[in-house]
Design an enzyme around this catalytic site. Structure first.
Site, short mmCIF file in Angstrom:
data_model
loop_
_atom_site.label_atom_id
_atom_site.label_comp_id
_atom_site.label_asym_id
_atom_site.label_seq_id
_atom_site.Cartn_x
_atom_site.Cartn_y
_atom_site.Cartn_z
N LYS A 120 -13.36 -10.53 4.79
CA LYS A 120 -12.80 -9.24 4.37
C LYS A 120 -13.91 -8.19 4.26
CE LYS A 120 -8.41 -10.07 3.11
NZ LYS A 120 -7.27 -9.26 3.53
N LYS A 153 -2.96 -10.14 -2.40
CA LYS A 153 -2.02 -9.79 -3.48
C LYS A 153 -0.67 -10.50 -3.34
CE LYS A 153 1.27 -6.51 -2.09
NZ LYS A 153 1.19 -6.65 -0.69
N LYS A 187 2.34 -12.41 3.70
CA LYS A 187 3.64 -12.18 3.06
C LYS A 187 4.60 -13.33 3.37
CE LYS A 187 3.09 -7.26 3.60
NZ LYS A 187 2.16 -7.18 2.48
N GLY A 214 0.80 -1.23 0.00
CA GLY A 214 0.00 0.00 0.00
C GLY A 214 0.83 1.28 0.00
N ASN A 215 1.96 1.28 0.73
CA ASN A 215 2.74 2.51 0.86
C ASN A 215 3.49 2.89 -0.42
OD1 ASN A 215 4.65 0.40 1.13
ND2 ASN A 215 6.03 1.73 2.27
#
Ligand code: ADP
Ligand code: MG
Length: 325
Positions: free
Chosen positions: A132, A216, A278, A13-14
């Protein structure tokens, strides 16, 4: 190309937006310009063959909110369509920025975004327990009404109100993978943004979009496996993965073997929805074939991490030359 290592970069996101500033399109473009400089740094330093994938949480949320809020004027867009729209505008910003930064310091290269569908299993157990939250907040009464009228699953979201929840199924297959292979040698591709548009496959082969969120990092892993990439580079906000994160005994990790990943996951060191996917993606990638490496680090440390100077390296066996600190 051909002799260089293949690297899949998963942008967090960043890399796309700043959390503090209002998420206007202009602000996003400014952040993506800086990200594109870093991607150009990677090209300049290593010449790697690159493909990029990215998150889309805030962007798809914004599209969905706009669409739901305007529902009295024009019908709301289904969620899969919102994902497709988010891939489009994020990809557009990356294409525009990389087209600027690459020729200045490296060389001109075509950059193309593929609107990407990812097949999920209609029987994925995740569909039985959607988790979600997406879209607008409602009161309990409104939520019950929507549940009855539209068949959506609505849940209370951390004391802030009621929201629609959707499943997060496992990515099975990237529909456009043959096109990725054809374009790979000539082009920097932006693929499977937001984890891809989730679709299920009917018996006659037809694809149908579903309301779901594919992680993702898991989609990036799938892509890295399919493309036989050498490195899966997951860029986020932290320089290293930690155990005992944010506790006095926090320890940042230079490296993890697959076995250590499994151990730390079972001990609950990684937050679900942020670091856990991740580490899982990195572990799956390191495990699937010998010699494959995943790196988790911050966007700004990407080049240093690729040089082996920082970040957390995940591999099947202990990484050579790594000294625990
Ligand atoms: P992105 O948007 O980059 O995909 P997230 O923001 O969802 O990623 O997840 C990254 C965040 O996970 C980090 O910024 C950090 O705050 C958090 N995090 C949770 N557990 C850990 C951990 N064990 N080690 C490091 N960071 C962690
Ligand atoms: Mg984030």
């Amino acid at each position: 190309m051909g002799s260089h290592k293949k690297v899949i970069i998963a942008l967090g996101g960043n890399a796309l937006q700043e959390a503090k500033t209002p998420a206007t399109a202009e602000a996003q473009l400014e952040v993506i310009k800086r990200t594109s400089e870093i991607i150009t740094d990677i090209k300049c330093c290593f010449g790697y063959e690159l493909a990029i994938t990215h998150g889309n949480g805030p962007q798809v949320g914004r599209i969905l909110l706009a669409s739901e809020t305007a529902a009295e004027v024009t019908p709301a867009m289904p969620f899969d369509v919102c994902v497709a729209m988010s891939q489009g505008y994020i990809g557009y910003h990356l294409q525009q920025s990389l087209r600027q930064s690459l020729p200045k310091r490296y060389k001109e290269l075509p950059v193309v975004t593929l609107v990407t569908q990812v097949v999920v299993d209609k029987d994925d157990p995740a569909f039985d327990c959607p988790s979600k939250p997406i879209g607008l907040f409602y009161t309990e009464e409104e939520a019950k009404k929507i549940e009855a009228e539209k068949g959506f699953v609505m849940k209370e979201d951390a004391g802030r109100g009621w929201r629609r929840v959707v499943a997060s199924p496992v990515p099975k297959r990237i529909v456009e993978i043959d096109s990725v292979r054809k374009l790979w040698d000539s082009t920097i591709l932006i693929i499977a943004g937001g984890g891809g548009i989730p679709v299920i496959e009917k018996e006659d082969g037809a694809l149908v979009g579903v309301a779901a969120v594919i992680d993702k990092d898991m989609a990036a892993e799938k892509l890295a496996e399919e493309m036989n990439a050498d490195i899966l580079l997951i860029l986020t906000e932290v320089e290293k993965v930690a155990i005992n994160y944010r506790k006095p005994e926090q320890k940042d990790l230079v490296a993890m073997t697959v076995e250590e990943c499994e151990k730390y996951i079972s001990e609950g060191h990684f937050a679900p929805g942020s670091m856990l996917p991740k580490v899982k993606a990195a572990m799956m990638f390191a495990k699937h074939a010998p010699g494959k490496t995943a790196i988790i680090t911050s966007l700004s440390k990407a080049v240093e991490a690729l040089k082996g100077l920082t970040g957390t390296v995940i591999s099947q066996y202990p990484a050579r030359g790594v000294v625990e600190v």
